[in-house]
Motif scaffolding. Sequence first.
Motif, PDB file in Angstrom:
ATOM      1  N   ARG A 193       0.834  -1.165  -0.175  1.00  0.00           N
ATOM      2  CA  ARG A 193       0.011  -0.077   0.232  1.00  0.00           C
ATOM      3  C   ARG A 193       0.880   1.478  -0.018  1.00  0.00           C
ATOM      4  NH1 ARG A 193      -5.260   0.002   0.956  1.00  0.00           N
ATOM      5  NH2 ARG A 193      -5.056  -2.052   2.130  1.00  0.00           N
ATOM      6  N   SER A 194       2.019   1.094   0.559  1.00  0.00           N
ATOM      7  CA  SER A 194       2.954   2.425   0.735  1.00  0.00           C
ATOM      8  C   SER A 194       3.621   2.888  -0.488  1.00  0.00           C
ATOM      9  CB  SER A 194       3.998   2.183   1.842  1.00  0.00           C
ATOM     10  OG  SER A 194       4.855   1.040   1.496  1.00  0.00           O
ATOM     11  N   GLU A 195       3.796   1.951  -1.542  1.00  0.00           N
ATOM     12  CA  GLU A 195       4.314   2.347  -2.653  1.00  0.00           C
ATOM     13  C   GLU A 195       3.542   3.116  -3.791  1.00  0.00           C
ATOM     14  OE1 GLU A 195       5.801  -1.269  -4.394  1.00  0.00           O
ATOM     15  OE2 GLU A 195       4.137  -2.349  -4.545  1.00  0.00           O
ATOM     16  N   SER A 196       4.223   3.639  -4.720  1.00  0.00           N
ATOM     17  CA  SER A 196       3.584   4.420  -5.677  1.00  0.00           C
ATOM     18  C   SER A 196       3.411   3.475  -6.870  1.00  0.00           C
ATOM     19  CB  SER A 196       4.316   5.636  -6.185  1.00  0.00           C
ATOM     20  OG  SER A 196       3.889   6.179  -7.350  1.00  0.00           O
ATOM     21  N   VAL A 197       2.097   3.326  -7.384  1.00  0.00           N
ATOM     22  CA  VAL A 197       1.671   2.622  -8.646  1.00  0.00           C
ATOM     23  C   VAL A 197       0.976   3.462  -9.523  1.00  0.00           C
ATOM     24  CG1 VAL A 197       0.380   0.357  -9.424  1.00  0.00           C
ATOM     25  CG2 VAL A 197       1.784   0.337  -6.907  1.00  0.00           C
ATOM     26  N   SER A 198       1.077   3.035 -10.902  1.00  0.00           N
ATOM     27  CA  SER A 198       0.494   3.851 -11.866  1.00  0.00           C
ATOM     28  C   SER A 198       0.143   2.789 -12.878  1.00  0.00           C
ATOM     29  CB  SER A 198       1.284   4.825 -12.698  1.00  0.00           C
ATOM     30  OG  SER A 198       2.327   4.064 -13.278  1.00  0.00           O
ATOM     31  N   LEU A 199      -1.226   2.877 -13.421  1.00  0.00           N
ATOM     32  CA  LEU A 199      -1.618   2.163 -14.291  1.00  0.00           C
ATOM     33  C   LEU A 199      -1.895   2.902 -15.761  1.00  0.00           C
ATOM     34  CD1 LEU A 199      -4.558   0.871 -12.235  1.00  0.00           C
ATOM     35  CD2 LEU A 199      -2.277  -0.288 -12.656  1.00  0.00           C
ATOM     36  N   SER A 200      -1.503   2.364 -16.925  1.00  0.00           N
ATOM     37  CA  SER A 200      -1.555   3.158 -18.143  1.00  0.00           C
ATOM     38  C   SER A 200      -2.250   2.205 -19.221  1.00  0.00           C
ATOM     39  CB  SER A 200      -0.017   3.431 -18.929  1.00  0.00           C
ATOM     40  OG  SER A 200       0.622   3.965 -17.725  1.00  0.00           O
ATOM     41  N   CYS A 201      -2.993   3.129 -19.968  1.00  0.00           N
ATOM     42  CA  CYS A 201      -3.771   2.471 -20.997  1.00  0.00           C
ATOM     43  C   CYS A 201      -3.224   2.700 -22.464  1.00  0.00           C
ATOM     44  CB  CYS A 201      -5.486   2.961 -21.005  1.00  0.00           C
ATOM     45  SG  CYS A 201      -6.047   2.730 -19.464  1.00  0.00           S
ATOM     46  N   GLU A 202      -3.180   1.766 -23.121  1.00  0.00           N
ATOM     47  CA  GLU A 202      -2.439   2.007 -24.479  1.00  0.00           C
ATOM     48  C   GLU A 202      -3.454   1.214 -25.518  1.00  0.00           C
ATOM     49  OE1 GLU A 202       1.514   0.273 -24.767  1.00  0.00           O
ATOM     50  OE2 GLU A 202       2.100   1.796 -23.225  1.00  0.00           O
ATOM     51  N   GLY A 203      -3.823   2.100 -26.629  1.00  0.00           N
ATOM     52  CA  GLY A 203      -4.639   1.530 -27.567  1.00  0.00           C
ATOM     53  C   GLY A 203      -5.251   2.508 -28.685  1.00  0.00           C
ATOM     54  N   ASN A 204      -6.180   2.137 -29.402  1.00  0.00           N
ATOM     55  CA  ASN A 204      -6.394   3.293 -30.665  1.00  0.00           C
ATOM     56  C   ASN A 204      -7.458   4.134 -30.323  1.00  0.00           C
ATOM     57  OD1 ASN A 204      -8.625   1.562 -30.527  1.00  0.00           O
ATOM     58  ND2 ASN A 204      -8.349   0.367 -32.345  1.00  0.00           N
ATOM     59  N   SER A 205      -7.842   4.269 -28.839  1.00  0.00           N
ATOM     60  CA  SER A 205      -8.742   5.236 -28.713  1.00  0.00           C
ATOM     61  C   SER A 205      -7.968   6.244 -27.814  1.00  0.00           C
ATOM     62  CB  SER A 205      -9.930   4.641 -27.592  1.00  0.00           C
ATOM     63  OG  SER A 205     -10.452   5.684 -27.066  1.00  0.00           O
ATOM     64  N   ALA A 206      -8.455   7.481 -27.891  1.00  0.00           N
ATOM     65  CA  ALA A 206      -7.842   8.879 -27.427  1.00  0.00           C
ATOM     66  C   ALA A 206      -8.343   8.932 -25.929  1.00  0.00           C
ATOM     67  CB  ALA A 206      -8.080   9.848 -28.117  1.00  0.00           C
ATOM     68  N   LYS A 207      -9.631   8.235 -25.688  1.00  0.00           N
ATOM     69  CA  LYS A 207     -10.039   8.560 -24.255  1.00  0.00           C
ATOM     70  C   LYS A 207     -10.321   7.159 -23.687  1.00  0.00           C
ATOM     71  CE  LYS A 207     -12.038  11.256 -21.214  1.00  0.00           C
ATOM     72  NZ  LYS A 207     -11.338  12.387 -20.326  1.00  0.00           N
ATOM     73  N   TRP A 208      -9.674   7.076 -22.276  1.00  0.00           N
ATOM     74  CA  TRP A 208      -9.884   5.729 -21.722  1.00  0.00           C
ATOM     75  C   TRP A 208     -10.172   6.156 -20.346  1.00  0.00           C
ATOM     76  CZ3 TRP A 208      -9.992   1.328 -24.092  1.00  0.00           C
ATOM     77  CH2 TRP A 208      -9.218   0.923 -25.552  1.00  0.00           C
TER      78      TRP A 208
ATOM     79  N   TYR B 132      -8.467  -4.559 -12.057  1.00  0.00           N
ATOM     80  CA  TYR B 132      -8.249  -3.604 -12.810  1.00  0.00           C
ATOM     81  C   TYR B 132      -8.112  -3.451 -14.434  1.00  0.00           C
ATOM     82  CZ  TYR B 132      -6.747  -1.597  -8.110  1.00  0.00           C
ATOM     83  OH  TYR B 132      -6.687  -1.138  -6.880  1.00  0.00           O
ATOM     84  N   TRP B 133      -8.716  -2.562 -15.023  1.00  0.00           N
ATOM     85  CA  TRP B 133      -8.839  -2.491 -16.408  1.00  0.00           C
ATOM     86  C   TRP B 133      -9.121  -1.148 -16.978  1.00  0.00           C
ATOM     87  CZ3 TRP B 133     -12.784  -3.806 -13.418  1.00  0.00           C
ATOM     88  CH2 TRP B 133     -14.233  -3.367 -13.804  1.00  0.00           C
ATOM     89  N   CYS B 134      -9.312  -1.193 -18.242  1.00  0.00           N
ATOM     90  CA  CYS B 134      -9.328   0.082 -18.946  1.00  0.00           C
ATOM     91  C   CYS B 134     -10.513   0.017 -20.014  1.00  0.00           C
ATOM     92  CB  CYS B 134      -8.351   0.394 -20.030  1.00  0.00           C
ATOM     93  SG  CYS B 134      -6.542   0.663 -19.202  1.00  0.00           S
ATOM     94  N   GLU B 135     -11.453   0.989 -20.228  1.00  0.00           N
ATOM     95  CA  GLU B 135     -12.704   1.170 -21.040  1.00  0.00           C
ATOM     96  C   GLU B 135     -12.440   2.237 -21.793  1.00  0.00           C
ATOM     97  OE1 GLU B 135     -15.905  -0.849 -17.845  1.00  0.00           O
ATOM     98  OE2 GLU B 135     -15.986   1.023 -18.678  1.00  0.00           O
ATOM     99  N   SER B 136     -12.915   2.235 -23.084  1.00  0.00           N
ATOM    100  CA  SER B 136     -12.998   3.421 -23.909  1.00  0.00           C
ATOM    101  C   SER B 136     -14.385   3.721 -23.908  1.00  0.00           C
ATOM    102  CB  SER B 136     -12.495   2.941 -25.503  1.00  0.00           C
ATOM    103  OG  SER B 136     -13.363   2.432 -26.013  1.00  0.00           O
TER     104      SER B 136
END
Length: 218
Positions: free
Chosen positions: A148-163, A199-203
Amino acid sequence: MKPALLCMLGFSLLSSVLHGRAEASPPQPVLSVSPSWLNPGASVTLSCEGLEHQPAGWRFFWYKAVPDPSKWNQKPFYSYELLPGSTNGTEQNFIIDGPTHTAGFVCRAGRGEQLIYTDYSEPKLIWSADPHPAASLSVNPDRVQHFRSESVSLSCEGNSAKWRVMRFMETELSNCSYWGNLTGTTCTINPNRFNSGVYWCESKSGEFSNAVNITVQE
């Protein structure tokens, strides 16, 4: 009449009204899915539960939860599309044959000639093992177990400009705005709100990334 007595009568009347509204509120069923992680081509069983103590005679209706751009940062996050085969209602269980993509579902029930409906259930997601999803979710640091104490980031990569980055826990479905900060297509998680979940990404066009099941330890 004394002011104190008037206050007591007013409070009693307000309590009765609120109690009546609470009793009149429609029940909310609970949707369960099996399996929630599936291989391409496998069937999924949906079950609409939680009405055991309600009067009999319910028919069940099933919907696909579709990402809704007009609800991008507010709950509910989805609009609902009635599934083929449930237009007139079905039994309590409903089988979907061979879905190939990640998708969300909800149910509700109706009874009587005028179809008195329950509320919609909370959405439940079924994650597909499709090796070529519409987008890719990457986790930094790249592992599924974190502190919990660490810094974590999640990134979305795909053909949509908005995730948007989503999280599903056992009793909660939410997006990055509730537990992190979104910059472009990257969500940096607030350590105080970092919890185990999927965790996941949606457009906005309804595309889904792969899903990652993350475990968080103190």
